[in-house]
Design a protein around this motif. Structure first.
Motif, PDB file in Angstrom:
ATOM      1  N   UNK B  99       0.812  -1.211   0.000  1.00  0.00           N
ATOM      2  CA  UNK B  99       0.000   0.000   0.000  1.00  0.00           C
ATOM      3  C   UNK B  99       0.848   1.264   0.000  1.00  0.00           C
ATOM      4  N   UNK B 100       0.181   2.354  -0.351  1.00  0.00           N
ATOM      5  CA  UNK B 100       0.889   3.621  -0.475  1.00  0.00           C
ATOM      6  C   UNK B 100       1.356   4.159   0.874  1.00  0.00           C
ATOM      7  N   UNK B 101       0.429   4.161   1.837  1.00  0.00           N
ATOM      8  CA  UNK B 101       0.726   4.852   3.087  1.00  0.00           C
ATOM      9  C   UNK B 101       1.124   3.845   4.159  1.00  0.00           C
ATOM     10  N   UNK B 156       8.344   2.365  14.378  1.00  0.00           N
ATOM     11  CA  UNK B 156       9.225   2.309  13.214  1.00  0.00           C
ATOM     12  C   UNK B 156       9.119   3.578  12.371  1.00  0.00           C
ATOM     13  N   UNK B 157      10.157   3.809  11.582  1.00  0.00           N
ATOM     14  CA  UNK B 157      10.127   4.934  10.656  1.00  0.00           C
ATOM     15  C   UNK B 157       9.326   4.546   9.425  1.00  0.00           C
ATOM     16  N   UNK B 158       9.013   5.544   8.591  1.00  0.00           N
ATOM     17  CA  UNK B 158       8.217   5.284   7.394  1.00  0.00           C
ATOM     18  C   UNK B 158       8.828   4.224   6.499  1.00  0.00           C
ATOM     19  N   UNK B 160      10.988   1.869   7.293  1.00  0.00           N
ATOM     20  CA  UNK B 160      10.929   0.552   7.941  1.00  0.00           C
ATOM     21  C   UNK B 160       9.534  -0.031   7.830  1.00  0.00           C
ATOM     22  N   UNK B 163       8.852  -1.404   4.533  1.00  0.00           N
ATOM     23  CA  UNK B 163       9.516  -2.686   4.343  1.00  0.00           C
ATOM     24  C   UNK B 163       8.759  -3.794   5.070  1.00  0.00           C
ATOM     25  N   UNK B 187      10.703   9.454   2.151  1.00  0.00           N
ATOM     26  CA  UNK B 187      11.785  10.381   1.805  1.00  0.00           C
ATOM     27  C   UNK B 187      12.544   9.834   0.603  1.00  0.00           C
ATOM     28  N   UNK B 190      15.064   7.182   1.266  1.00  0.00           N
ATOM     29  CA  UNK B 190      14.552   5.866   1.623  1.00  0.00           C
ATOM     30  C   UNK B 190      13.914   5.194   0.411  1.00  0.00           C
ATOM     31  N   UNK B 193      16.097   2.705  -1.382  1.00  0.00           N
ATOM     32  CA  UNK B 193      16.215   1.501  -0.551  1.00  0.00           C
ATOM     33  C   UNK B 193      15.072   0.547  -0.824  1.00  0.00           C
TER      34      UNK B 193
END
Lengths: 301, 338
Positions: B99-101, B156-158, B160, B163, B187, B190, B193
């Motif tokens: 998903x996007x978000x 977690x960060x966006x 992570x 992922x 970002x 990221x 990655x």
């Protein structure tokens, strides 16, 4: 000088880590910073304490009448808050009344909350004609004044502690149904629900494992606020002669019995009245704090 | 049915009806309006377009997360529109979605362990003991580790989280993944990655991707073929390299000219489109792009253009090329008559 950089595997942002343990700590520190929340919390603790241990704390037997000592003003003969028209100790009766209020508030919320939540979930999650039918029932019931409805049900099924709880629950489940339904409607459009559909989770599991846990917070908040409503409603119904029957000491029928002496013996109705007010205020304070803390989005609703 | 195609979409339509009151006519929003395309096994197919052109709706309709209004979706030869809810649910183990978000698509009340275990549990994949090993392995592949297992998504960060979302989609080892703007919420640092992770996974598991995005540089980097959407319709399809080298439709040309230059001194001829995307509730007549098209002709507002084939699967729907065809036809006639 060296600067230590904490290891963050693959993260661009430091991770905040409030686990389950620290969630309680977070709630506690939030409570310490809110004087209304703390006030409410203390009042609730006091109420619980009185209802659990009241019978050992109360200076007199709340049911024991002694006509020679009737209508004694406060601070006489060891009667801290005076006696009523039958010579019963008002403080002891109020402590016993606290227990009734707590029982009624908690039991009603349990029954009304469970039933209303089930209806709200069925309505909001499965939609369709069932939703339409259930919500029209809710609409019809909401168009009756709450107290009137409770009185009518009480008149039909009879008075007494069990029946007042039942009638309050029958009158009160609609609020839960409404709130839970709207929460479910909002939740089922959330992306993580769509994600679990995409994963292939069966519908029933989506309901129990994804939607239900997210309903917990709103239900807790609503319950805490509804307890105050039910305590006041019980007092009103008992005042009107339904509900808890004399000689059992509920705050509502203490008011009712004392109203004839309002001009001669003010203490008969003042103290139970103040008790109802403080209880409702305390529970509401606590509920408001809980709402603001657990669910910042609901603030001011 | 061509066996090399994993997914075939034929004349897919998704209309939304907006009631305007009891006696007024409903407004019909044509979010996806009669689109067809096919995706080969192992390839990465891109859907490109501006916001609101219907590319996300297309993805969701293919997975039946919203029911299509009309059309056919064939997955591995099977028409998934005719499947019962339960059969569709079982088929989902072979087709997953990213998903996007990443902030909205993970249940905030579940730990990573629960989030990754759920797909395996509901599809009854592997022995119970084996499942934990699979989860550990997939976590390692997406660059997370054991000690993340009992954390909640908000820790977690966006990047992570995205992922984790990818791990959830891949843990079942599906054949096909729809990635709906998987990096647009992240970002830039990221993004690469996550994209490289997706490419790695594709190699490792032989995945087929439908990659929905508006970011042309990402698409050029990772996709084999692409389709350009405008107002619910596909206007150009082709190999990604062909489309980038030689865009046919004026809209595609404008999109590609809008990619930022690689070097500050590099000069670019920008085609700047005027106006906004029209509402899909009230699309322009004829070719929906004609009000904004720099090359618009008189016929564009009257007739919907047919598809023109440029060879090797590169097609576009534009009157510019149809005019040529017609002219050629006329020339041929002229030759014969003379």
């Amino acid at each position: 000088m060296t600067i230590e950089i904490p290891e963050q595997p693959g993260s661009s942002r430091p991770a905040v880590t409030p686990g389950k343990q620290s969630k309680l700590a977070f709630l506690w520190s939030s409570l310490l910073h809110s004087w209304t929340g703390m006030t409410g919390f203390i009042i609730i603790l006091l109420l619980l304490f009185l209802s659990l241990f009241g019978q050992w704390i109360a200076p007199f037997d709340p049911m024991h009448a002694e006509f020679s000592k009737k209508l004694l003003p406060p601070m006489t003969d060891g009667h801290l808050l005076g006696t009523d028209q039958l010579g019963r100790d008002i403080l002891s009766r109020m402590i016993a009344g606290a227990r009734i209020s707590v029982i009624i508030g908690v039991m009603t919320v349990l029954i009304a909350g469970t039933f209303g939540t089930v209806v709200g979930i069925v309505s909001g999650y499965f939609r369709g004609w069932l939703d339409v039918v259930l919500m029209r029932i809710v609409d019809v019931q909401l168009s009756f004044p709450f107290i009137l409805l409770v009185l009518v049900i009480n008149a039909i099924i009879g008075t007494g502690l069990k029946n007042i709880i039942l009638s309050l629950a029958i009158g009160g489940w609609v609020i839960f149904a409404r709130v839970v339904r709207s929460e479910v409607l909002a939740l089922r459009e959330k992306e993580f629900i769509t994600a679990s559909v995409a994963t292939g989770v069966p519908r029933i599991q989506i309901l129990f494992k994804h939607i239900l846990p997210n309903l917990f917070t709103p239900i807790i908040i609503l319950s805490s606020l509804q307890i105050a409503t039910y305590i006041i409603a019980e007092a009103s119904v008992s005042f009107l002669g339904f509900g808890v029957q004399p000689p059992n000491p509920a705050w509502g029928n203490m008011l009712s019995e004392g109203k004839d002496y309002i001009f001669s013996s003010w203490w008969l109705i003042t103290f139970p009245g103040v008790a109802i007010m403080i209880t409702a205020l305390g529970v509401n304070f606590f509920g408001d704090w809980l709402r603001d803390t657990l669910d910042p989005e609901l603030k001011g609703e | 049915m061509n066996p090399q195609f994993l997914l075939e979409v034929n004349h897919l339509k998704k209309y939304y009806e907006i009631p305007q009151g009891m006696f007024k006519e409903k407004i019909v929003v044509r979010a996806v309006d009669d689109i067809s395309f096919s995706i080969k096994k192992g390839e990465t197919f891109a859907l490109v377009g501006e916001s609101g052109c219907g590319k996300s709706t297309t993805g969701r309709t293919i997975l039946r997360l919203t029911e299509p209004t009309d059309g056919e979706v064939r997955f591995d030869g099977e028409d998934i529109r005719s499947l019962s809810y339960e059969k569709m649910r079982l088929l989902r183990s072979r087709m997953q979605m990213v998903f996007q978000d990443p902030y909205a698509s993970l249940n905030p009340k579940k730990t990573i362990r629960e989030i990754l275990m759920e797909p395996l549990r509901v599809h009854n994949k592997y022995e119970k003991k084996e499942r934990m090993d699979k989860i550990r392995k997939i976590l390692e592949i997406v660059g997370l580790s054991d000690h993340h297992l009992d954390r909640y998504p908000h820790e977690f960060s966006g990047g992570q989280r995205q992922r984790i979302g990818i791990a959830r989609a891949v843990v079942l080892q599906p054949d096909f993944i729809i990635a709906d703007e998987p990096v647009s919420a992240l970002d830039v640092s990221v993004q690469s990655q996550v994209i490289n992770l997706m490419l790695e996974l594709q190699k490792e598991f032989g995945l087929t991707y439908l990659f929905i995005s508006h970011d042309l540089s990402v698409i050029r980097h990772m996709t084999d073929r692409m389709a350009v959407m405008y107002l619910g319709k596909i206007i150009e399809v082709g190999n990604t390299d062909d489309v980038f080298e030689n865009p046919k439709h004026p809209y595609t040309q404008a999109l590609i000219s809008a990619i930022p230059a690689n070097h500050p001194r590099e000069s670019k001829d920008r085609i700047v489109l005027e106006g906004d995307v029209p509402s899909p509730a009230n699309p322009p007549s004829g070719c929906a792009f004609h009000p904004r098209c720099p090359a618009a002709m008189e016929i564009c507002s009257r007739r919907v253009p047919e598809e023109t084939d440029f060879g090797s699967g590169h097609t576009a729907k534009c009157h510019l090329y149809q005019m040529n065809e017609k002219r050629e036809e006329k020339d041929e006639h002229a030759v014969i008559h003379s």
